[in-house]
Write an enzyme that holds these catalytic residues in place. Sequence first.
Site, PDB file in Angstrom:
ATOM      1  N   LYS A   1       0.831  -1.174  -0.048  1.00  0.00           N
ATOM      2  CA  LYS A   1      -0.029  -0.035   0.100  1.00  0.00           C
ATOM      3  C   LYS A   1       0.914   1.320   0.095  1.00  0.00           C
ATOM      4  O   LYS A   1       2.191   1.212   0.519  1.00  0.00           O
ATOM      5  CB  LYS A   1      -0.781   0.081   1.295  1.00  0.00           C
ATOM      6  CG  LYS A   1      -2.131   0.964   1.093  1.00  0.00           C
ATOM      7  CD  LYS A   1      -3.325   0.071   0.490  1.00  0.00           C
ATOM      8  CE  LYS A   1      -4.593   1.033   0.140  1.00  0.00           C
ATOM      9  NZ  LYS A   1      -5.623   0.211  -0.311  1.00  0.00           N
TER      10      LYS A   1
ATOM     11  N   ASP B   1      -7.043   4.146  -4.712  1.00  0.00           N
ATOM     12  CA  ASP B   1      -7.598   3.989  -3.304  1.00  0.00           C
ATOM     13  C   ASP B   1      -8.172   5.507  -3.192  1.00  0.00           C
ATOM     14  O   ASP B   1      -8.620   6.240  -4.022  1.00  0.00           O
ATOM     15  CB  ASP B   1      -6.605   3.542  -2.139  1.00  0.00           C
ATOM     16  CG  ASP B   1      -7.330   3.237  -1.095  1.00  0.00           C
ATOM     17  OD1 ASP B   1      -7.918   1.851  -0.800  1.00  0.00           O
ATOM     18  OD2 ASP B   1      -7.467   3.797  -0.102  1.00  0.00           O
TER      19      ASP B   1
END
Length: 447
Positions: free
Chosen positions: A120, A160
Site C-alpha cells: 500500500k 484508493d
Amino acid sequence: MKIIYDEVLLRDPNQPEFHQAVEEVLTSLSPVIQEHPGYLPAVRAMIEAERIIQFRVPWYDDKGKLQVNRGFRIQMNGAIGPYKGGLRFHPSVNQSILKFLAFEQVFKNSLTGLPMGGGKGGSDFNPKGKTDGEVMRFCQAFMMELWRHIGANLDVPAGDIGVGGREIGYLFGMYKKLANEFTGILTGKGPSYGGSLIRPEATGYGLVYFAKEMLATKDKSFEGAVCSVSGSGNVAQFAAEKVLHLGGKVVTMSDSSGWIHDPLGINKEKLEWIMDLKNNRRGRISEYVGQFEGSTYTKSEPEPAFNGLWGVKVDVALPCATQNEVNEQEAKLLADNGVIAVAEGANMPCTPEAVAIFHEHGILFAPGKASNAGGVATSGLEMSQNSLRLAWSSEEVDEKLHKIMINIHKNAYETAEKYGMPGNYVAGANIAGFLKVAEAMTAQGLI
Ligand code: NDP
Ligand code: 2IT
C-alpha cells in the site's frame, strides 16, 4: 500470540490503526497455530513490513509556491506474488494507516486466489480543491521517486481514496517517460491504455456479489431489501448500482461533510446524478436535497464521529467510505433496527467493538478483506491482460469477478466452520488468507 502483539505495541507505539488490524488477525489465528505450530515463525515475520519507502514530494502550486508532501510505499509481503495494493491521497495518510492497509491487503490478495503479494502507499496530499494542473504536477513529482521502486514483476500500485482514473493516468504517463517503457506497472488504467473493463465497478460489484452469497446462507436476497450505503466515491457508487440491479433499494449515501437520506430510494437516475456530481468534482452530496424531493441532508458531527446514517432502519448496511466509520453505538443502532447483514466495502470501517455487537446479535458480518477483494482481484485480471497483451470483454471480466467473489465467500465460510467458528467470516477470512501466505513464506525460508 500475546508476545507477538506486545512486540508490535513496543516497536510502533504510535500506530493505533496498525495495532487494530494486527490484533484482529492474531486473535483469529490462535486455533491455526495450535494445529500448525510450525507457522508461528511466519506470523512473527509477517507483522514486519518487508520494506518501507518514505520520500519527499516537492511540487509547485498554481501560484508558483513550493509545496512539500510526504510519499510512502509499504511493501508488506511478497511471498505469493509481486506487491499489490492501492495508493491513497488524503491528508490523514501516515505510516500507521498505510501499514494497516498493507497488512490487510496481504490476506485479501491471498483470498482472491491470484498470485499477488500485499502493499500500500500514498501521500498526505489533499486533492480536494486542487486544479487539474496541480494534481498532475503532484502526481508527476510523486512518480519521480516511486518509479524506481515499482515494476510489473515487483510492485504494482492502483487507486484508493483520492486516487482514481485521473491520478492513475498522470502517474502512468510519468512512469512511462522515466522508465522509457510501456508496461503494466499500475492497475485502474483507462481502457485506451491497458486498463481492464469493469475495474472501476469491481470493488462495489464484488461487495454486493459477496453480500448476496452471505444473504443466501439465510435464504435471503437483495430483492426488496432496503440498504444503507456510506460514501459516494468509487466503491459506494458501484455498490449502490449493483444493489439496484439486484432489486434492492438504496436509501443513504454520504461524503466527508454529511449524509443524505432518501426514503423513496436512490434510483438509477438519481445515482447517475450523484456520479456526475462526484466524478466531475462539481460539488458536495448536500446538493442532492435541492434536486430530489423527499430527501434530507444531515451534516456530519465533528470528531469523535457519530454518523446518524447508521440510525436509518435497513436490512443491509454497506459502509464504503473509510476506516472506523461504524462504532459500537452505531452498530447497536443497526442491530436494534433489525439489520440482517453488514458487509464492508471500505477497509476496516467497523471498529472491533462494532464487529463484536454484530457477532453477538447473530448479524451476518463480512470483513473488508473478503468482501471488498473484488477490486484488487480485477486488478489481478488487469495484470493478466497486460501480460497477455489482450483485452477481455466486460462480460468476461464481470463473470470472472463474480466467480472469484463466490469462491472467497465459500472459502471464508467453510474455513470458519472447519475451525469451530461457524458464521464468523472474520476468522474464516483471516485463517484462509493466512494459510497460503504462511505456507509460501515457510517454503521460501522466511527471508
Ligand atoms: P473515493 O476517494 O472514491 O471515495 C471515498 C468516499 O468516502 C468519498 O465519498 C469521501 O468523501 C468519503 N470519505 C473519505 N474519507 C472520509 C472520512 N475520513 N470521513 C468520511 N467520509 C470520508 O475512495 P474509494 O471509494 O476508492 O475508497 C473507499 C474505501 O474503500 C476506502 O476504505 C478504500 O480503502 C476502500 N477500498 C477501495 C478499493 C478501490 O478499488 N477503490 C478497493 C477496496 C477497498 P469526500 O467526497 O468528501 O472526500
Ligand atoms: O484496498 C484495496 O484493495 C484497493 N484499494 C485496491 C488495490 C488494487 O491493487 O487494486
